[in-house]
Design a protein around this motif. Structure first.
Motif, PDB file in Angstrom:
ATOM      1  N   GLY A 240       0.807  -1.207   0.000  1.00 30.86           N
ATOM      2  CA  GLY A 240       0.000   0.000   0.000  1.00 30.86           C
ATOM      3  C   GLY A 240       0.839   1.255   0.000  1.00 30.86           C
ATOM      4  O   GLY A 240       2.071   1.211  -0.158  1.00 30.86           O
ATOM      5  N   ASN A 241       0.165   2.377   0.173  1.00 35.20           N
ATOM      6  CA  ASN A 241       0.826   3.675   0.224  1.00 35.20           C
ATOM      7  C   ASN A 241       1.440   3.864   1.607  1.00 35.20           C
ATOM      8  O   ASN A 241       0.788   4.343   2.533  1.00 35.20           O
ATOM      9  N   THR A 242       2.702   3.490   1.748  1.00 37.72           N
ATOM     10  CA  THR A 242       3.394   3.584   3.034  1.00 37.72           C
ATOM     11  C   THR A 242       4.595   4.529   2.988  1.00 37.72           C
ATOM     12  O   THR A 242       5.323   4.644   3.956  1.00 37.72           O
ATOM     13  N   ASP A 243       4.792   5.205   1.841  1.00 35.63           N
ATOM     14  CA  ASP A 243       5.929   6.127   1.700  1.00 35.63           C
ATOM     15  C   ASP A 243       5.537   7.282   0.781  1.00 35.63           C
ATOM     16  O   ASP A 243       6.013   7.406  -0.331  1.00 35.63           O
ATOM     17  N   TYR A 244       4.622   8.125   1.256  1.00 37.27           N
ATOM     18  CA  TYR A 244       4.242   9.341   0.552  1.00 37.27           C
ATOM     19  C   TYR A 244       3.811   9.094  -0.897  1.00 37.27           C
ATOM     20  O   TYR A 244       4.305   9.708  -1.834  1.00 37.27           O
ATOM     21  N   GLY A 245       2.876   8.169  -1.067  1.00 32.94           N
ATOM     22  CA  GLY A 245       2.319   7.912  -2.393  1.00 32.94           C
ATOM     23  C   GLY A 245       2.859   6.674  -3.074  1.00 32.94           C
ATOM     24  O   GLY A 245       2.463   6.368  -4.206  1.00 32.94           O
ATOM     25  N   GLY A 381      -2.515   1.582   9.236  1.00 33.51           N
ATOM     26  CA  GLY A 381      -1.360   2.440   8.996  1.00 33.51           C
ATOM     27  C   GLY A 381      -1.672   3.572   8.036  1.00 33.51           C
ATOM     28  O   GLY A 381      -2.771   3.667   7.478  1.00 33.51           O
ATOM     29  N   ASP A 382      -0.671   4.469   7.825  1.00 38.86           N
ATOM     30  CA  ASP A 382      -0.888   5.598   6.933  1.00 38.86           C
ATOM     31  C   ASP A 382       0.270   5.760   5.959  1.00 38.86           C
ATOM     32  O   ASP A 382       1.136   4.895   5.851  1.00 38.86           O
ATOM     33  N   TRP A 383       0.285   6.899   5.250  1.00 34.37           N
ATOM     34  CA  TRP A 383       1.176   7.065   4.110  1.00 34.37           C
ATOM     35  C   TRP A 383       2.651   7.248   4.457  1.00 34.37           C
ATOM     36  O   TRP A 383       3.502   7.208   3.566  1.00 34.37           O
ATOM     37  N   TYR A 384       2.987   7.459   5.731  1.00 31.58           N
ATOM     38  CA  TYR A 384       4.414   7.594   6.070  1.00 31.58           C
ATOM     39  C   TYR A 384       4.868   6.557   7.088  1.00 31.58           C
ATOM     40  O   TYR A 384       5.931   6.686   7.681  1.00 31.58           O
ATOM     41  N   ASN A 385       4.070   5.483   7.300  1.00 36.13           N
ATOM     42  CA  ASN A 385       4.387   4.505   8.346  1.00 36.13           C
ATOM     43  C   ASN A 385       5.387   3.438   7.941  1.00 36.13           C
ATOM     44  O   ASN A 385       5.859   2.690   8.798  1.00 36.13           O
ATOM     45  N   ALA A 386       5.697   3.315   6.658  1.00 37.97           N
ATOM     46  CA  ALA A 386       6.637   2.286   6.183  1.00 37.97           C
ATOM     47  C   ALA A 386       6.274   0.918   6.763  1.00 37.97           C
ATOM     48  O   ALA A 386       5.125   0.496   6.679  1.00 37.97           O
ATOM     49  N   GLY A 387       7.238   0.233   7.393  1.00 33.44           N
ATOM     50  CA  GLY A 387       6.994  -1.115   7.883  1.00 33.44           C
ATOM     51  C   GLY A 387       6.081  -1.194   9.085  1.00 33.44           C
ATOM     52  O   GLY A 387       5.663  -2.294   9.477  1.00 33.44           O
ATOM     53  N   ILE A 388       5.726  -0.069   9.680  1.00 36.18           N
ATOM     54  CA  ILE A 388       4.776  -0.060  10.791  1.00 36.18           C
ATOM     55  C   ILE A 388       3.377  -0.446  10.310  1.00 36.18           C
ATOM     56  O   ILE A 388       2.592  -1.055  11.025  1.00 36.18           O
ATOM     57  N   ALA A 389       3.063  -0.054   9.049  1.00 41.25           N
ATOM     58  CA  ALA A 389       1.746  -0.349   8.482  1.00 41.25           C
ATOM     59  C   ALA A 389       1.623  -1.834   8.172  1.00 41.25           C
ATOM     60  O   ALA A 389       2.612  -2.546   8.016  1.00 41.25           O
ATOM     61  N   GLY A 390       0.399  -2.308   8.072  1.00 35.93           N
ATOM     62  CA  GLY A 390       0.160  -3.706   7.719  1.00 35.93           C
ATOM     63  C   GLY A 390      -1.223  -4.151   8.156  1.00 35.93           C
ATOM     64  O   GLY A 390      -1.953  -3.423   8.855  1.00 35.93           O
ATOM     65  N   LEU A 391      -1.586  -5.362   7.774  1.00 39.78           N
ATOM     66  CA  LEU A 391      -2.905  -5.895   8.132  1.00 39.78           C
ATOM     67  C   LEU A 391      -3.091  -6.020   9.639  1.00 39.78           C
ATOM     68  O   LEU A 391      -4.213  -5.961  10.142  1.00 39.78           O
ATOM     69  N   ALA A 392      -1.991  -6.204  10.370  1.00 35.61           N
ATOM     70  CA  ALA A 392      -2.091  -6.327  11.828  1.00 35.61           C
ATOM     71  C   ALA A 392      -1.916  -4.998  12.547  1.00 35.61           C
ATOM     72  O   ALA A 392      -2.067  -4.937  13.771  1.00 35.61           O
ATOM     73  N   ALA A 393      -1.585  -3.936  11.818  1.00 36.04           N
ATOM     74  CA  ALA A 393      -1.360  -2.638  12.458  1.00 36.04           C
ATOM     75  C   ALA A 393      -2.615  -2.204  13.209  1.00 36.04           C
ATOM     76  O   ALA A 393      -3.708  -2.137  12.639  1.00 36.04           O
ATOM     77  N   LEU A 394      -2.451  -1.900  14.480  1.00 31.43           N
ATOM     78  CA  LEU A 394      -3.578  -1.552  15.341  1.00 31.43           C
ATOM     79  C   LEU A 394      -3.136  -0.477  16.319  1.00 31.43           C
ATOM     80  O   LEU A 394      -2.155  -0.648  17.043  1.00 31.43           O
ATOM     81  N   SER A 395      -3.865   0.632  16.315  1.00 33.91           N
ATOM     82  CA  SER A 395      -3.567   1.704  17.262  1.00 33.91           C
ATOM     83  C   SER A 395      -4.699   1.820  18.264  1.00 33.91           C
ATOM     84  O   SER A 395      -5.872   1.927  17.895  1.00 33.91           O
ATOM     85  N   LEU A 396      -4.319   1.801  19.544  1.00 33.73           N
ATOM     86  CA  LEU A 396      -5.270   1.951  20.648  1.00 33.73           C
ATOM     87  C   LEU A 396      -4.769   3.031  21.589  1.00 33.73           C
ATOM     88  O   LEU A 396      -4.739   2.864  22.808  1.00 33.73           O
ATOM     89  N   ASN A 397      -4.366   4.164  21.004  1.00 29.22           N
ATOM     90  CA  ASN A 397      -3.802   5.224  21.840  1.00 29.22           C
ATOM     91  C   ASN A 397      -4.527   6.566  21.705  1.00 29.22           C
ATOM     92  O   ASN A 397      -4.006   7.594  22.126  1.00 29.22           O
ATOM     93  N   ARG A 398      -5.754   6.574  21.141  1.00 35.19           N
ATOM     94  CA  ARG A 398      -6.519   7.803  21.025  1.00 35.19           C
ATOM     95  C   ARG A 398      -7.956   7.581  21.495  1.00 35.19           C
ATOM     96  O   ARG A 398      -8.492   6.477  21.398  1.00 35.19           O
TER      97      ARG A 398
END
Length: 416
Positions: A240-245, A381-398
């Motif tokens: 996906g888009n993990t490095d600015y496009g 994940g989002d467009w600047y997350n690189a390897g942080i993004a993925g199908l398992a990426a889960l944020s529970l901090n907001r």
């Protein structure tokens, strides 16, 4: 000449003149009678013609009344059947009307050209559903599967994955937005080549989804988990888009940035929905679910973190917070998806992709946790997350009121 002779000649001349006058009068009387007869005949003919014209007008009026009555009957029937009227041209809420030759347009047999073309192009794996106000949404048709189909060793249990159970009742499929949600007027839609809707908090995003009508909702955690587990069982993880496009390792994989800049670099680098390669969809085809990895994080329903403890929906019809159950699973000290312990994780926790069941069913992606208070989930994940993004990426901090330009949402539909 004698007087007697003159008087005799005068009487004879008068007699001749009288006879001549009488003859002329007879001729004139005969002509007058003929003219009067002709006039009477003409008047009779005129009266008959007028009567015929009146009769014809009456017939025409009757025919018009009958035609109007027939049209009104057709419209009444159409209204009863569809809430619309009968027409020659195909349109929503109408029934077909034959033309002057008794033919019905072939277009009547494919009224929804957009849906027909999308289904034909995708082999039926994508369809078009409509909001309450008629806005089109491109939806991937995701068929139900059993847990033992993706984890034959029983690591996830058996029977239908809970994403396909609604209030205890099984469903044969769910419809997942093929694209991140964007806006058409005031409605949330799923359309290609659109800028994803972002900078929206959890409740507002879900409210937009539900406003589309009965059956519509925001994508749930169970939806996400089912898709991710299906991908892993098929040996595939989308990019996906993990490095600015573009993708952070396969940099030739790029999409169209909404800010107009070239891939790479900086900026607000959301990409237009579905503008990336097929490798960015969940099944590696254009008919798949696009941009699950990277681009923007996605709010999901059916889960909360309460002071570090995981609360989950037991099935996909019970995704509202009051219906969630306390799983007892604690994520307070978790830092990485693939490495945090599954000890004490129930089958539901594993089926919900909160804890890894096996290494083979452990997709890529980072886990973020803030253990205080209520935390609402977003994934991918989002467009600047690189390897942080993925199908398992889960944020529970907001919390639920938070919103950023890097977070959006996705539609889900279930037929009632």
């Amino acid at each position: 000449m004698s007087l007697d002779v003159q008087i005799s000649d005068l009487i004879a001349a008068t007699t001749d003149l009288t006879e001549a006058v009488n003859v002329k009068k007879q001729v004139l009387d005969d002509r007058a009678d003929t003219a009067t007869g002709a006039a009477d005949e003409a008047a009779t003919s005129a009266s008959e013609a007028q009567a015929s014209a009146s009769a014809a007008a009456g017939s025409a009026g009757t025919a018009t009344l009958k035609a109007n009555a027939a049209a009104a009957s057709a419209d009444t029937a159409a209204s009863i059947v569809t809430g619309g009227t009968a027409t020659l041209e195909p349109a929503a809420g109408k029934i077909p009307l034959a033309n002057s030759k008794g033919h019905i347009s072939p277009d009547w047999f494919i009224v929804d050209q957009l849906r027909a073309s999308v289904e034909a192009a995708s082999g039926g794996r994508m369809t078009v559903l409509y909001t309450a106000n008629g806005a089109p949404c491109h939806m991937h048709v995701f068929p139900a599967f059993n847990l033992e189909d993706v984890a034959p060793g029983g690591e996830l249990g058996s029977g239908l994955h809970p994403a396909f159970i609604f209030n205890g009742q099984p469903a044969s499929e769910i419809f997942v937005g093929a694209y991140l949600s964007s806006m058409m007027g005031s409605e949330a839609v799923s359309l290609p080549m659109a800028d994803p809707r972002t900078s929206i908090n959890f409740d507002s995003a879900r409210g937009l989804c539900k406003a589309n009508g009965s059956g519509w909702d925001m994508m749930s955690n169970l939806d996400w988990a089912a898709i991710a587990l299906w991908c892993m069982a098929n040996g595939y993880q989308p990019n996906g888009n993990t490095d600015y496009g573009r993708h952070h390792t396969n940099k030739w994989e790029a999409a169209r940035r909404q800010d107009g800049f070239a891939p790479g670099g900086s900026g607000t680098a959301r990409t237009l929905t579905g503008s990336g390669p097929a490798a960015w969809s969940h099944d590696g085809t254009p008919a798949g679910i696009h941009d699950l990895v990277g681009n923007v994080w996605e709010w999901i329903t059916g889960m909360t973190l309460q002071d570090g403890r995981v609360w989950l929906a037991p099935d996909n019809g019970l995704t509202d917070e009051p219906s969630l159950i306390d799983t007892g699973f604690d994520l307070s000290n978790a830092t990485q998806w693939a490495t945090h312990s599954s000890e004490g994780a129930s089958m539901l926790v594993k089926q919900s992709l909160i804890a890894p069941a096996t290494p083979a069913l452990s997709p890529e992606g980072r886990l973020y946790v803030t253990a205080e208070g209520e935390r609402m989930p977003y994934r991918g994940g989002d467009w600047y997350n690189a390897g942080i993004a993925g199908l398992a990426a889960l944020s529970l901090n907001r919390d639920r009121a938070n919103s950023t330009s890097t977070r959006g949402f996705r539609l889900r539909f279930r037929a009632q």
